[in-house]
Design a protein around this motif. Structure first.
Motif, PDB file in Angstrom:
ATOM      1  N   SER A 419       3.872  13.941   1.892  1.00  0.00           N
ATOM      2  CA  SER A 419       5.098  13.153   1.779  1.00  0.00           C
ATOM      3  C   SER A 419       5.541  13.022   0.328  1.00  0.00           C
ATOM      4  N   GLU A 420       6.812  13.336   0.080  1.00  0.00           N
ATOM      5  CA  GLU A 420       7.381  13.165  -1.249  1.00  0.00           C
ATOM      6  C   GLU A 420       7.984  11.775  -1.423  1.00  0.00           C
ATOM      7  N   LEU A 421       8.023  11.028  -0.317  1.00  0.00           N
ATOM      8  CA  LEU A 421       8.642   9.694  -0.363  1.00  0.00           C
ATOM      9  C   LEU A 421       7.664   8.603  -0.781  1.00  0.00           C
ATOM     10  N   VAL A 422       6.365   8.920  -0.724  1.00  0.00           N
ATOM     11  CA  VAL A 422       5.345   7.917  -1.043  1.00  0.00           C
ATOM     12  C   VAL A 422       4.598   8.357  -2.301  1.00  0.00           C
ATOM     13  N   SER A 423       4.596   7.494  -3.310  1.00  0.00           N
ATOM     14  CA  SER A 423       3.929   7.828  -4.562  1.00  0.00           C
ATOM     15  C   SER A 423       2.413   7.798  -4.387  1.00  0.00           C
ATOM     16  N   GLU A 424       1.734   8.468  -5.286  1.00  0.00           N
ATOM     17  CA  GLU A 424       0.272   8.531  -5.238  1.00  0.00           C
ATOM     18  C   GLU A 424      -0.340   7.140  -5.286  1.00  0.00           C
ATOM     19  N   GLU A 425       0.214   6.266  -6.129  1.00  0.00           N
ATOM     20  CA  GLU A 425      -0.348   4.918  -6.286  1.00  0.00           C
ATOM     21  C   GLU A 425      -0.128   4.037  -5.054  1.00  0.00           C
ATOM     22  N   ASP A 426       0.870   4.379  -4.221  1.00  0.00           N
ATOM     23  CA  ASP A 426       1.164   3.569  -3.032  1.00  0.00           C
ATOM     24  C   ASP A 426       0.464   4.082  -1.770  1.00  0.00           C
ATOM     25  N   ARG A 427      -0.144   5.255  -1.841  1.00  0.00           N
ATOM     26  CA  ARG A 427      -0.636   5.890  -0.627  1.00  0.00           C
ATOM     27  C   ARG A 427      -1.737   5.108   0.073  1.00  0.00           C
ATOM     28  N   LEU A 563      21.001  -5.813  10.846  1.00  0.00           N
ATOM     29  CA  LEU A 563      20.528  -6.794  11.819  1.00  0.00           C
ATOM     30  C   LEU A 563      19.414  -6.201  12.682  1.00  0.00           C
ATOM     31  N   THR A 564      19.547  -4.929  13.036  1.00  0.00           N
ATOM     32  CA  THR A 564      18.482  -4.271  13.806  1.00  0.00           C
ATOM     33  C   THR A 564      17.175  -4.284  13.024  1.00  0.00           C
ATOM     34  N   ARG A 565      17.264  -3.949  11.744  1.00  0.00           N
ATOM     35  CA  ARG A 565      16.074  -3.961  10.892  1.00  0.00           C
ATOM     36  C   ARG A 565      15.443  -5.353  10.850  1.00  0.00           C
ATOM     37  N   LYS A 566      16.272  -6.349  10.672  1.00  0.00           N
ATOM     38  CA  LYS A 566      15.767  -7.724  10.607  1.00  0.00           C
ATOM     39  C   LYS A 566      15.037  -8.103  11.889  1.00  0.00           C
ATOM     40  N   MET A 567      15.601  -7.712  13.027  1.00  0.00           N
ATOM     41  CA  MET A 567      15.002  -8.095  14.306  1.00  0.00           C
ATOM     42  C   MET A 567      13.714  -7.335  14.588  1.00  0.00           C
ATOM     43  N   ILE A 568      13.685  -6.042  14.246  1.00  0.00           N
ATOM     44  CA  ILE A 568      12.449  -5.277  14.452  1.00  0.00           C
ATOM     45  C   ILE A 568      11.348  -5.819  13.560  1.00  0.00           C
ATOM     46  N   ILE A 569      11.693  -6.134  12.319  1.00  0.00           N
ATOM     47  CA  ILE A 569      10.694  -6.703  11.398  1.00  0.00           C
ATOM     48  C   ILE A 569      10.188  -8.040  11.924  1.00  0.00           C
ATOM     49  N   LYS A 570      11.069  -8.839  12.522  1.00  0.00           N
ATOM     50  CA  LYS A 570      10.652 -10.120  13.111  1.00  0.00           C
ATOM     51  C   LYS A 570       9.634  -9.887  14.212  1.00  0.00           C
ATOM     52  N   HIS A 571       9.899  -8.917  15.063  1.00  0.00           N
ATOM     53  CA  HIS A 571       8.959  -8.576  16.132  1.00  0.00           C
ATOM     54  C   HIS A 571       7.617  -8.130  15.548  1.00  0.00           C
ATOM     55  N   LEU A 572       7.678  -7.244  14.568  1.00  0.00           N
ATOM     56  CA  LEU A 572       6.455  -6.698  13.979  1.00  0.00           C
ATOM     57  C   LEU A 572       5.655  -7.782  13.271  1.00  0.00           C
ATOM     58  N   ASP A 573       6.337  -8.706  12.628  1.00  0.00           N
ATOM     59  CA  ASP A 573       5.635  -9.798  11.940  1.00  0.00           C
ATOM     60  C   ASP A 573       4.853 -10.639  12.936  1.00  0.00           C
ATOM     61  N   ILE A 574       5.441 -10.908  14.086  1.00  0.00           N
ATOM     62  CA  ILE A 574       4.742 -11.679  15.111  1.00  0.00           C
ATOM     63  C   ILE A 574       3.536 -10.906  15.639  1.00  0.00           C
ATOM     64  N   LEU A 575       3.643  -9.594  15.668  1.00  0.00           N
ATOM     65  CA  LEU A 575       2.520  -8.762  16.113  1.00  0.00           C
ATOM     66  C   LEU A 575       1.479  -8.569  15.011  1.00  0.00           C
ATOM     67  N   GLY A 576       1.779  -9.072  13.809  1.00  0.00           N
ATOM     68  CA  GLY A 576       0.839  -8.918  12.692  1.00  0.00           C
ATOM     69  C   GLY A 576       0.882  -7.537  12.083  1.00  0.00           C
ATOM     70  N   ILE A 577       2.036  -6.857  12.172  1.00  0.00           N
ATOM     71  CA  ILE A 577       2.178  -5.504  11.656  1.00  0.00           C
ATOM     72  C   ILE A 577       3.111  -5.516  10.443  1.00  0.00           C
ATOM     73  N   GLU A 578       2.634  -4.958   9.331  1.00  0.00           N
ATOM     74  CA  GLU A 578       3.420  -4.878   8.110  1.00  0.00           C
ATOM     75  C   GLU A 578       4.236  -3.586   8.094  1.00  0.00           C
ATOM     76  N   THR A 579       5.419  -3.647   7.500  1.00  0.00           N
ATOM     77  CA  THR A 579       6.269  -2.463   7.401  1.00  0.00           C
ATOM     78  C   THR A 579       6.064  -1.768   6.055  1.00  0.00           C
ATOM     79  N   VAL A 580       6.609  -0.564   5.943  1.00  0.00           N
ATOM     80  CA  VAL A 580       6.584   0.184   4.688  1.00  0.00           C
ATOM     81  C   VAL A 580       8.016   0.549   4.321  1.00  0.00           C
ATOM     82  N   GLU A 581       8.252   0.773   3.040  1.00  0.00           N
ATOM     83  CA  GLU A 581       9.607   1.047   2.568  1.00  0.00           C
ATOM     84  C   GLU A 581      10.079   2.433   2.987  1.00  0.00           C
ATOM     85  N   ASN A 582       9.206   3.430   2.788  1.00  0.00           N
ATOM     86  CA  ASN A 582       9.582   4.815   3.079  1.00  0.00           C
ATOM     87  C   ASN A 582       8.513   5.494   3.920  1.00  0.00           C
ATOM     88  N   MET A 583       8.927   6.512   4.663  1.00  0.00           N
ATOM     89  CA  MET A 583       7.972   7.340   5.413  1.00  0.00           C
ATOM     90  C   MET A 583       8.429   8.790   5.376  1.00  0.00           C
TER      91      MET A 583
END
Length: 583
Positions: A419-427, A563-583
């Motif tokens: 992946s070129e979207l994720v830096s070495e330090e963030d991997r 708004l879609t992003r906000k709602m999906i993140i809300k769901h994931l937060d309740i599930l205890g799942i963290e998001t990432v900026e890029n993939m």
């Protein structure tokens, strides 16, 4: 804010009442035929016998009133009496905007917030966490977050197994290895004497050795039982060694739970309930509930309508030692004193159901909590391998949880190498988040009571019903918003069917949370998050958001994406799942 069906039920119930019918017939549900309508009400059928009218006639009376409501684009009756309802685009946009501005992101708040104690985790100290601890941890964490998101006061308690035979086994094994340590001496002085310094790896080796030895060596087994009794009786040297075992074990447990994104409010153990055992015994004696049987003290909990034999619960063994039932009952007393909870939920393996049935019945007979306090067993199924049997390592052993975490993290690192979207330090950080998303969503998408097959390749897929797919959706929206820069984002209209479908999914989210909370089932949150992502994908592929020349459309589409992003993140937060900026 209210869920959409509750809001519509109020409106339709008022229409029934206005027409002279029982308002209770105005219950609105989501339609399972979106090609016909968005919502429906079948109350007219119940009124047919009461009012001696055809359901079609009752439904038509109500529909005539509803057509005057500005929120409905369609209120029609289909024979023999179905009332079909569809909202106007303006109404849908208004509700979507209210969800966007709602600090709770559309999650309905409890009308009467409750205090809920959730007992989950349940590891034994002096032992490593294994994959059998995974489900309790992530299901309990999701339920804790869900209950809080709905406006309740929630306390999560790990309830450590820190006071039973496993400690006696460890003490006995250490005594054989280090017989000259002062903690094993009768005249141990806690103010002057020290205990051996332990570490997690040592304990992980000591316990299985001691456990195996106790199965073949009766003398060793008797010593372990004696050590357990003497520990629980307050022998100073054993107490000091026990504290060292706790120090090492809890630090290791916290490290592993932290990697899972699981955080307990209280690290109480069975030992914390020990001081309430005399009170428990007195209550049972005063109420004439306890009696001796074969040298043990027991309480009858069978009921006349039981369809299977229900053995009495043992509250004190013949050697005067306490067992799980004793400490679980004493813990109920403790929790009632400390938190005065409205509910206590136990997130435990399905195989413990008989035990908790006995404990709850005994607690009720002894009136350890008010009658209104809910005691509920929330059982979960087994995580199985491809052979349908409980998941094992390749050599047939039980996999340590730390090894599972490392396995999924390594698999994620492999995915990120190109992946070129994720830096070495963030991997490393990204790999951990992707790995946790994979195993958490792969588990939680199943109803907690069911067994499921652990399939890492499937869970790690960026396509299909996976946590990785949801992270990818959030990442895609991040990219859209980044490209849009400072472009205006405001919901101005609905221009395509795919938008309408996506917004309707958002409107139904409140009902999903209501159901998930009612059934204590996080899988509904998983499913809804996935459906939001799928609907967004359809909307994204149908419309070229960034290149749209109509600024009004582009602005609305950007707002919908955000708004879609906000709602999906809300769901994931309740599930205890963290998001990432890029993939």
């Amino acid at each position: 804010m209210q869920s959409i069906t509750k809001k519509l039920t109020e409106i339709v119930s008022a229409a029934f009442e206005k027409c002279g019918y029982d308002p209770k017939m105005g219950v609105v549900t989501a339609s399972d035929r979106l090609d016909l309508c968005q919502f429906q009400c079948n109350g007219a059928f119940a009124g047919a016998k009461i009012y001696h009218k055809a359901p079609f006639m009752i439904a038509e009376d109500v529909a005539a009133v509803l057509r005057e409501e500005s929120i409905f684009s369609k209120a029609e009756v289909v024979k023999p009496g179905f009332l079909n309802l569809t909202l106007t685009d303006k109404c849908m946009l208004d509700i979507a905007a209210s969800i966007d501005s709602d600090p709770f992101c559309g999650v309905p708040q409890a009308e009467k917030p409750e205090t809920i104690v959730i007992d989950y985790g349940g590891p034994n100290v002096a032992k490593p966490l294994h994959i059998g601890h995974l489900r309790s941890a992530i299901i309990g964490e999701a339920l804790k977050r869900l209950a809080r998101a709905c406006g309740n006061k929630v306390c999560g308690d790990v309830h450590l197994g820190d006071w039973g035979l496993q400690i006696g086994l460890v003490i006995t094994e250490l005594a054989e290895r280090y017989p000259n340590e002062r903690c094993f001496a009768e005249d141990f002085d806690p103010d002057k004497d020290s205990v051996p310094v332990l570490d997690a790896e040592m304990l992980c080796e000591v316990y299985p050795t001691a456990s195996k030895k106790s199965k073949n060596d009766e003398v060793f087994k008797d010593k372990a039982h004696t050590a357990t009794f003497e520990l629980q009786s307050g022998r100073p040297g054993y107490i000091a060694l026990w504290k060292e075992i706790l120090r090492v074990s809890i630090a290791d447990l916290k490290d592993n739970y932290s990697k899972l994104g699981v955080d307990f409010d209280y690290w109480y153990g069975e030992s914390d309930a020990d001081k309430y055992i005399p009170e428990l015994m007195k209550i049972l004696e005063d109420k004439k509930l306890s009696y001796e049987s074969d040298g043990a003290l027991v309480v009858d909990v069978a009921k006349e309508d039981d369809k299977a034999p229900m053995p009495p619960v043992i509250v004190r063994k013949s050697d005067n030692s306490s067992i799980y039932a004793t400490t679980d009952l004493a813990t109920i007393i403790q929790r009632n004193k400390d938190f005065a909870p409205d509910k206590i939920w136990y997130v435990v393996d399905n195989r413990q159901e008989l035990h908790f049935t006995q404990v709850f019945r005994c607690a009720r007979r002894a009136e350890l909590v008010p009658e209104a306090t809910e005691l509920e067993f929330l059982g979960f199924g087994t995580m199985n391998g491809s052979d349908g049997k409980p998941y094992k390592t390749r050599d047939g052993g039980v996999m340590r949880l730390s090894d599972l975490i490392n396995t999924v993290t390594d698999a994620s690192l492999d995915r990120l190498k190109g992946s070129e979207l994720v830096s070495e330090e963030d991997r490393e950080d990204y790999a951990r988040k992707l790995g946790m998303a994979a195993i958490k969503f792969g588990d939680l998408i199943n109803h907690r009571s069911k067994d499921y097959i652990f399939d890492l390749d499937k869970f790690m897929s960026a396509e299909g019903k996976t946590g990785i797919y949801l992270l990818y959706t959030v990442s895609r929206i991040n990219s859209i918003m980044k490209k849009a820069g400072d472009a205006k984002a405001e919901l101005t209209g609905i221009y395509t069917d795919s938008e309408r479908e996506l917004i309707l999914k958002m409107l139904m989210t409140g009902d999903v949370f209501d159901r998930a909370m009612s059934e204590k089932a996080p899988n509904y949150i998983c499913e809804n998050a996935y459906q939001l992502a799928v609907s967004f994908s359809g909307f994204y592929h149908e419309n070229h958001i960034i290149n749209e020349p109509d600024e009004k459309k582009k602005s609305s589409w950007l707002a919908l994406a955000a708004l879609t992003r906000k709602m999906i993140i809300k769901h994931l937060d309740i599930l205890g799942i963290e998001t990432v900026e890029n993939m």
